[in-house]
Design a protein around this motif. Structure first.
Motif, PDB file in Angstrom:
ATOM      1  N   LEU A  52       0.833  -1.197   0.000  1.00 48.85           N
ATOM      2  CA  LEU A  52       0.000   0.000   0.000  1.00 48.85           C
ATOM      3  C   LEU A  52       0.876   1.258   0.000  1.00 48.85           C
ATOM      4  CD1 LEU A  52      -2.908   1.152   0.332  1.00 48.85           C
ATOM      5  CD2 LEU A  52      -2.532   1.040   2.811  1.00 48.85           C
ATOM      6  N   PRO A  53       0.840   2.074  -1.084  1.00 54.13           N
ATOM      7  CA  PRO A  53       1.661   3.294  -1.123  1.00 54.13           C
ATOM      8  C   PRO A  53       1.085   4.360  -0.192  1.00 54.13           C
ATOM      9  CG  PRO A  53       0.308   3.142  -3.099  1.00 54.13           C
ATOM     10  CD  PRO A  53       0.087   1.869  -2.344  1.00 54.13           C
ATOM     11  N   LEU A  54       1.971   5.005   0.565  1.00 52.25           N
ATOM     12  CA  LEU A  54       1.551   6.018   1.532  1.00 52.25           C
ATOM     13  C   LEU A  54       2.501   7.214   1.475  1.00 52.25           C
ATOM     14  CD1 LEU A  54       0.907   3.666   4.600  1.00 52.25           C
ATOM     15  CD2 LEU A  54      -0.854   4.863   3.276  1.00 52.25           C
ATOM     16  N   ARG A  64       7.606   9.230   2.301  1.00 53.86           N
ATOM     17  CA  ARG A  64       6.947   8.283   1.386  1.00 53.86           C
ATOM     18  C   ARG A  64       7.368   6.862   1.739  1.00 53.86           C
ATOM     19  NH1 ARG A  64      10.932   6.783  -2.125  1.00 53.86           N
ATOM     20  NH2 ARG A  64      12.662   8.261  -2.441  1.00 53.86           N
ATOM     21  N   GLY A  65       6.511   5.937   1.377  1.00 52.21           N
ATOM     22  CA  GLY A  65       6.831   4.534   1.625  1.00 52.21           C
ATOM     23  C   GLY A  65       5.729   3.634   1.121  1.00 52.21           C
ATOM     24  N   ARG A  66       5.920   2.345   1.356  1.00 49.40           N
ATOM     25  CA  ARG A  66       4.953   1.349   0.895  1.00 49.40           C
ATOM     26  C   ARG A  66       4.748   0.345   2.022  1.00 49.40           C
ATOM     27  NH1 ARG A  66       3.195   0.216  -4.275  1.00 49.40           N
ATOM     28  NH2 ARG A  66       4.722   1.713  -5.090  1.00 49.40           N
ATOM     29  N   ALA A  67       3.578   0.389   2.654  1.00 50.02           N
ATOM     30  CA  ALA A  67       3.274  -0.532   3.740  1.00 50.02           C
ATOM     31  C   ALA A  67       3.062  -1.932   3.184  1.00 50.02           C
ATOM     32  CB  ALA A  67       2.030  -0.074   4.496  1.00 50.02           C
ATOM     33  N   ASP A  68       3.491  -2.949   3.941  1.00 51.67           N
ATOM     34  CA  ASP A  68       3.414  -4.325   3.437  1.00 51.67           C
ATOM     35  C   ASP A  68       1.968  -4.790   3.264  1.00 51.67           C
ATOM     36  OD1 ASP A  68       6.177  -4.641   3.309  1.00 51.67           O
ATOM     37  OD2 ASP A  68       6.307  -5.243   5.406  1.00 51.67           O
ATOM     38  N   GLY A  69       1.093  -4.418   4.203  1.00 48.00           N
ATOM     39  CA  GLY A  69      -0.286  -4.865   4.040  1.00 48.00           C
ATOM     40  C   GLY A  69      -1.238  -4.250   5.052  1.00 48.00           C
ATOM     41  N   TYR A  70      -2.515  -4.073   4.639  1.00 49.74           N
ATOM     42  CA  TYR A  70      -3.546  -3.499   5.511  1.00 49.74           C
ATOM     43  C   TYR A  70      -4.834  -4.269   5.311  1.00 49.74           C
ATOM     44  CZ  TYR A  70      -7.062  -0.210   7.258  1.00 49.74           C
ATOM     45  OH  TYR A  70      -8.125   0.371   7.915  1.00 49.74           O
ATOM     46  N   TRP A  99       9.522  -1.609  14.864  1.00 51.73           N
ATOM     47  CA  TRP A  99       8.345  -0.928  15.387  1.00 51.73           C
ATOM     48  C   TRP A  99       8.305   0.532  14.932  1.00 51.73           C
ATOM     49  CZ3 TRP A  99       3.967  -2.637  16.524  1.00 51.73           C
ATOM     50  CH2 TRP A  99       3.778  -3.841  17.207  1.00 51.73           C
ATOM     51  N   ALA A 100       9.450   1.161  14.870  1.00 50.90           N
ATOM     52  CA  ALA A 100       9.475   2.554  14.418  1.00 50.90           C
ATOM     53  C   ALA A 100       8.972   2.664  12.985  1.00 50.90           C
ATOM     54  CB  ALA A 100      10.901   3.109  14.524  1.00 50.90           C
ATOM     55  N   GLN A 101       9.418   1.759  12.142  1.00 46.11           N
ATOM     56  CA  GLN A 101       8.980   1.759  10.751  1.00 46.11           C
ATOM     57  C   GLN A 101       7.465   1.530  10.672  1.00 46.11           C
ATOM     58  OE1 GLN A 101      11.329  -0.897   8.413  1.00 46.11           O
ATOM     59  NE2 GLN A 101      10.295  -0.462   6.492  1.00 46.11           N
ATOM     60  N   ALA A 102       6.973   0.551  11.439  1.00 49.11           N
ATOM     61  CA  ALA A 102       5.541   0.237  11.410  1.00 49.11           C
ATOM     62  C   ALA A 102       4.699   1.398  11.936  1.00 49.11           C
ATOM     63  CB  ALA A 102       5.286  -1.022  12.243  1.00 49.11           C
ATOM     64  N   ARG A 103       5.156   2.071  12.979  1.00 51.67           N
ATOM     65  CA  ARG A 103       4.386   3.179  13.549  1.00 51.67           C
ATOM     66  C   ARG A 103       4.328   4.362  12.582  1.00 51.67           C
ATOM     67  NH1 ARG A 103       6.766   3.802  19.567  1.00 51.67           N
ATOM     68  NH2 ARG A 103       5.149   5.426  19.737  1.00 51.67           N
ATOM     69  N   LEU A 104       5.399   4.591  11.834  1.00 53.03           N
ATOM     70  CA  LEU A 104       5.356   5.657  10.831  1.00 53.03           C
ATOM     71  C   LEU A 104       4.331   5.333   9.746  1.00 53.03           C
ATOM     72  CD1 LEU A 104       9.150   6.510  10.451  1.00 53.03           C
ATOM     73  CD2 LEU A 104       7.386   7.928  11.508  1.00 53.03           C
ATOM     74  N   TYR A 105       4.341   4.088   9.281  1.00 52.31           N
ATOM     75  CA  TYR A 105       3.318   3.697   8.308  1.00 52.31           C
ATOM     76  C   TYR A 105       1.922   3.835   8.912  1.00 52.31           C
ATOM     77  CZ  TYR A 105       6.727   1.744   5.027  1.00 52.31           C
ATOM     78  OH  TYR A 105       7.742   1.581   4.124  1.00 52.31           O
ATOM     79  N   CYS A 110      -3.399   6.307   9.071  1.00 55.25           N
ATOM     80  CA  CYS A 110      -4.488   6.962   9.804  1.00 55.25           C
ATOM     81  C   CYS A 110      -4.843   8.298   9.163  1.00 55.25           C
ATOM     82  CB  CYS A 110      -4.090   7.178  11.265  1.00 55.25           C
ATOM     83  SG  CYS A 110      -4.106   5.662  12.266  1.00 55.25           S
ATOM     84  N   ALA A 111      -3.831   9.039   8.748  1.00 55.91           N
ATOM     85  CA  ALA A 111      -4.089  10.340   8.128  1.00 55.91           C
ATOM     86  C   ALA A 111      -4.781  10.186   6.788  1.00 55.91           C
ATOM     87  CB  ALA A 111      -2.768  11.092   7.954  1.00 55.91           C
ATOM     88  N   SER A 112      -4.387   9.202   5.993  1.00 59.52           N
ATOM     89  CA  SER A 112      -4.968   9.054   4.655  1.00 59.52           C
ATOM     90  C   SER A 112      -6.366   8.441   4.702  1.00 59.52           C
ATOM     91  CB  SER A 112      -4.057   8.198   3.768  1.00 59.52           C
ATOM     92  OG  SER A 112      -3.982   6.863   4.261  1.00 59.52           O
ATOM     93  N   GLU A 113      -6.617   7.569   5.710  1.00 56.79           N
ATOM     94  CA  GLU A 113      -7.911   6.876   5.784  1.00 56.79           C
ATOM     95  C   GLU A 113      -8.858   7.513   6.801  1.00 56.79           C
ATOM     96  OE1 GLU A 113      -8.780   4.025   3.961  1.00 56.79           O
ATOM     97  OE2 GLU A 113      -6.924   4.302   2.827  1.00 56.79           O
ATOM     98  N   GLY A 114      -8.399   8.522   7.523  1.00 59.27           N
ATOM     99  CA  GLY A 114      -9.234   9.162   8.529  1.00 59.27           C
ATOM    100  C   GLY A 114      -9.535   8.270   9.713  1.00 59.27           C
ATOM    101  N   LEU A 115      -8.575   7.439  10.137  1.00 61.72           N
ATOM    102  CA  LEU A 115      -8.771   6.502  11.238  1.00 61.72           C
ATOM    103  C   LEU A 115      -8.429   7.168  12.568  1.00 61.72           C
ATOM    104  CD1 LEU A 115      -7.024   3.371   9.641  1.00 61.72           C
ATOM    105  CD2 LEU A 115      -9.461   3.974   9.584  1.00 61.72           C
TER     106      LEU A 115
END
Length: 758
Positions: A52-54, A64-70, A99-105, A110-115
């Motif tokens: 998932l591009p973010l 910028r980055g690409r999360a492995d999965g949501y 964990w730092a990488q995951a928390r940044l994603y 949250c910002a892009s999906e309004g979570l």
């Protein structure tokens, strides 16, 4: 002023803490990592969103980055990591980085999906068992956003500082002036050609005579081109330590231009960050300790102290090895790995060829990962062919395997025994040397099986690793990796010398297939040397682009500075050597008596050197002589060179192609003549004949590429020790009847006026 950074790059800068830990941890290969990610993703539900591009903005910084999965159904973001072995042994600072990488994603999602809340899981996949282990935590969007803001703010302060440095650097370089009133003859043409290469993003082969100042003549135009061409880095690569010293001295002169302070001043006047990379074995402060916090005090807390050391290093700007050692000592960290870190923040990096061209070349990897625009200079580039061949060759020694079997743990005895049996089968009915079309299936399987089992053992026993076992593992892994590249540019052979120890070798002949990706990563590449003729040799073997330019800079020296004599009544061929001893000895004595001073005499081997030396001492014991011993260390080499003093005289005997055939500077009367009693051709043996055959098939120039051109290059390099400045005068004797052949005469420098000895 805007900045863009990848998530992974950000956490490497802001979130690394704790020890430097280089204990053996066999990691999955890049392909295994890709396959592992895809396997985990394939196990998820229909609504799962993989790769998932973010993006996120923090002031002028874009992340910028690409999360492995949501998984939107579960409100779960996954960060997938592959591993081997026991997950419980994973260092805490590695887990913190994940964990730092995951928390940044998570913050970006949250910002892009309004979570308002989000569950985040670290999913660890064992590539051996394909078993997943998940660790999940819940976060609010506010917590994640605060985490992102903190890390972005810390990096942004650094990035803004770096941009100010770059602006000041480029402004100063645009006004850079040559550090002398004028160029040496030929130096200006060289500089102009290098500048055009940088301007056009081209590859350049520059043949320029010794003594015109090639180091300054190549570095200066690239620094001038930097601002207009948007260069991020310049890499100055050398084959030997003296080349690094010359490059650093040139950088000092250029950055101190216009200053009344001495050139040796550490603080540069132009804001150019200069870095010297030194081999690990020379930079290591504690060679008796392992590279982890439980053993070495300089590894303990390395990443906690790195930010302060990094700030000190960028403020210092001129970071040669003594400066790095001083900064590292002040902050209690390892100087070698401080240098590795500083490659990311330096403008001009000086180091060995292997940092950019080797299998796991550090500078090349950073160039690709960071998408740097780099200009690369290769000093004494005639060495690059042989050096690259070494980089992409591999060898397995049976003695190492035999020794390992005596001490190997029980779990490895069977796979090592299978490897020994398959290895021994190679030599049934075989002579002392033979080639293989491919590695026999039994041996290939046994080698791979041994590698896998050793990796498993090292994973299960990371503490107190046996050095011999680890060394054999890395040698075998290197061999296995190059085996995948086996093609017409390389060959396999088995060598059984008189000692009876059989070596299995993968020999690279044409480095081009390996080097093309490195060359393609350069914005511009300049290879320069006094001996690059003919250019087709280097284009073909190094894989240079078809439009590579070749320039032959005219020599500033005049023919009357150097008397070049061909002694064609003597043959130095092996079968004629006994008859050559007296004529060579007497010729050298006559020249010395007619003009006493310092001379170098070059021979094809130590054996030949000893034969001529014995004859010379017997017939002319009034003339002082010295000899290059076998396996001289750096101290012995320095002592040998110290014998060429302004008030000394004598003849020093050396081996052509050795430490004294190039890269040494003996101006004035420190050296007034040279005798070259060999054509420099490699020995004719089965190995070199295989090289010749391979090159003949690929290029139709087997003998020339394997024997003639490399040999004559060594001769010209050795003779080039005599004339170093416009004031030098000297004499060179080329002793072999083959030097009279037109084909060989055509390869000698055009400014030489060759005469018969009379």
């Amino acid at each position: 002023m805007t900045f863009t950074i990848a998530v992974r790059e950000l956490v490497e800068f802001t979130a690394k803490t704790g020890d430097l830990d280089l204990r053996f941890t066999p990691a999955p290969s890049a392909q295994e990592g890709i396959d592992g990610h895809q396997m985990v993703q394939s196990r998820r539900g229909a609504n799962y969103r993989a790769e998932l591009p973010l993006t996120a903005r923090h002031g002028p910084l874009t992340l910028r980055g690409r999360a492995d999965g949501y998984d939107p159904d579960q409100g779960l973001l996954e960060e997938i990591k592959t591993f081997r072995g026991d997950l419980s042994r994973q260092p805490d600072n590695h887990r913190a980085l994940h964990w730092a990488q995951a928390r940044l994603y998570g913050a970006m999602l949250c910002a892009s999906e309004g979570l308002s809340t989000l569950d985040i899981a670290l999913v660890y996949l064992d590539v051996g068992t394909q078993k997943e282990t998940s660790v999940t935590q819940s976060f609010t969007a506010a917590e994640l956003q605060a985490f992102l803001d903190d890390h972005c703010e810390r990096f942004l302060a650094w990035a803004e500082q770096e941009q100010r440095h770059r602006d000041a650097r480029d402004e100063a370089l645009s006004e850079l002036r040559f550090p002398f009133p004028d160029f040496h003859p030929g130096q200006r043409q060289l500089a102009e050609d290098v500048y055009r290469g940088a301007r056009d993003g081209a590859c350049l082969l520059a043949q320029a005579p010794t003594g015109i100042g090639k180091t300054l003549g190549t570095m200066f135009p690239l620094l001038k081109a930097g601002p207009t061409q948007g260069l991020d880095r310049i890499f100055f690569l050398t084959a030997k330590t003296p080349g690094r010293a010359l490059a650093l001295e040139a950088a000092r002169r250029l950055t101190d231009a216009g200053s009344e302070e001495p050139v040796s001043s550490v603080k540069s006047r132009i804001p150019l960050r200069v870095l010297e990379l030194t081999a690990r074995d020379k930079a290591c402060v504690h060679p008796d300790k392992e590279c982890h916090g439980d053993s070495c005090p300089l590894a303990r807390g390395f990443y906690d102290r790195l930010p302060a050391a990094r700030a000190a290093a960028v403020s210092n700007e001129f970071n040669d090895q003594p400066a790095l050692n001083r900064i590292a000592a002040q902050h209690g960290i390892c100087p070698y790995y401080l240098a590795q870190e500083m490659t990311r923040w330096s403008d001009l990096v000086v180091g060995d060829y292997n940092y950019f061209f080797d299998v796991s070349a550090f500078l090349h990897a950073l160039t690709v990962q960071r998408e740097w625009k780099v200009a690369v200079l290769c000093d004494e580039a005639h060495n690059l062919i042989d050096r690259a061949r070494e980089m992409y060759s591999a060898e397995l020694q049976p003695a190492a395997l035999a020794a390992l079997r005596k001490t190997a743990p029980a779990s490895l005895r069977r796979p090592l025994g299978r490897l020994q049996k398959a290895w021994d089968a190679l030599h049934d009915n075989a002579g002392p040397w033979h080639c293989l079309e491919a590695l026999p299936t039994d041996l290939a399987n046994a080698l791979l099986g041994a590698i896998v089992k050793i990796a498993e053992h090292l994973t299960d026993h990371p503490v107190g690793v046996d050095a011999g076992l680890q060394r054999f593992y890395f040698d075998a892994l290197h061999f296995q990796n190059l085996l995948d590249w086996l093609g017409p540019h390389s060959y396999l052979d088995v060598l059984t010398p008189a000692s009876g120890t059989r070596a299995l070798r993968l020999r690279n002949v044409v480095p081009a297939p390996h080097l093309r990706s490195r060359i393609a990563a350069c914005h511009s590449l300049t290879l320069f040397s006094a001996t690059l003729s003919p250019p087709t040799l280097h284009r073909d073997l190094l894989g240079l682009p078809a439009d590579t330019r070749f320039v032959d800079v005219p020599s500033p020296f005049s023919p009357d500075q150097l008397q070049v004599h061909i002694v064609d009544e003597v043959s130095t061929r092996f079968v004629h050597r006994a008859n050559s001893l007296v004529p060579i000895a007497d010729l050298m004595a006559r020249q010395f008596h007619s003009l006493p001073g310092n001379y170098l005499a070059f021979f094809s081997s130590h054996d030949y050197l000893q034969q001529v030396l014995a004859t010379f001492r017997e017939r002319h014991n009034d003339i002082p002589v010295r000899e290059q011993a076998r396996h001289m260390n750096e101290t012995a080499r320095d002592a040998f060179l110290a014998g060429f003093g302004p008030d000394t005289s004598g003849i020093a005997f050396a081996v052509l192609g050795g430490a004294f055939g190039e890269g040494i500077d003996l101006p004035g009367n420190r050296l007034i003549g040279a005798f070259v009693a060999t054509l420099g051709l490699p020995q004719v043996n089965e190995t070199n004949e295989k090289v010749r055959h391979t090159l003949q098939i690929q290029f139709g120039k087997g003998y020339d590429y394997a024997y003639l051109y490399p040999g004559v290059q060594k001769v010209v390099q050795a003779a080039g020790r005599v004339i170093r400045t416009l004031e030098d005068k000297g004499v060179v004797y080329l002793i072999d009847d083959r030097f009279s052949q037109d084909k060989i005469r055509a390869l000698l420098p055009s400014w030489w006026q060759v005469a018969s000895p009379g």
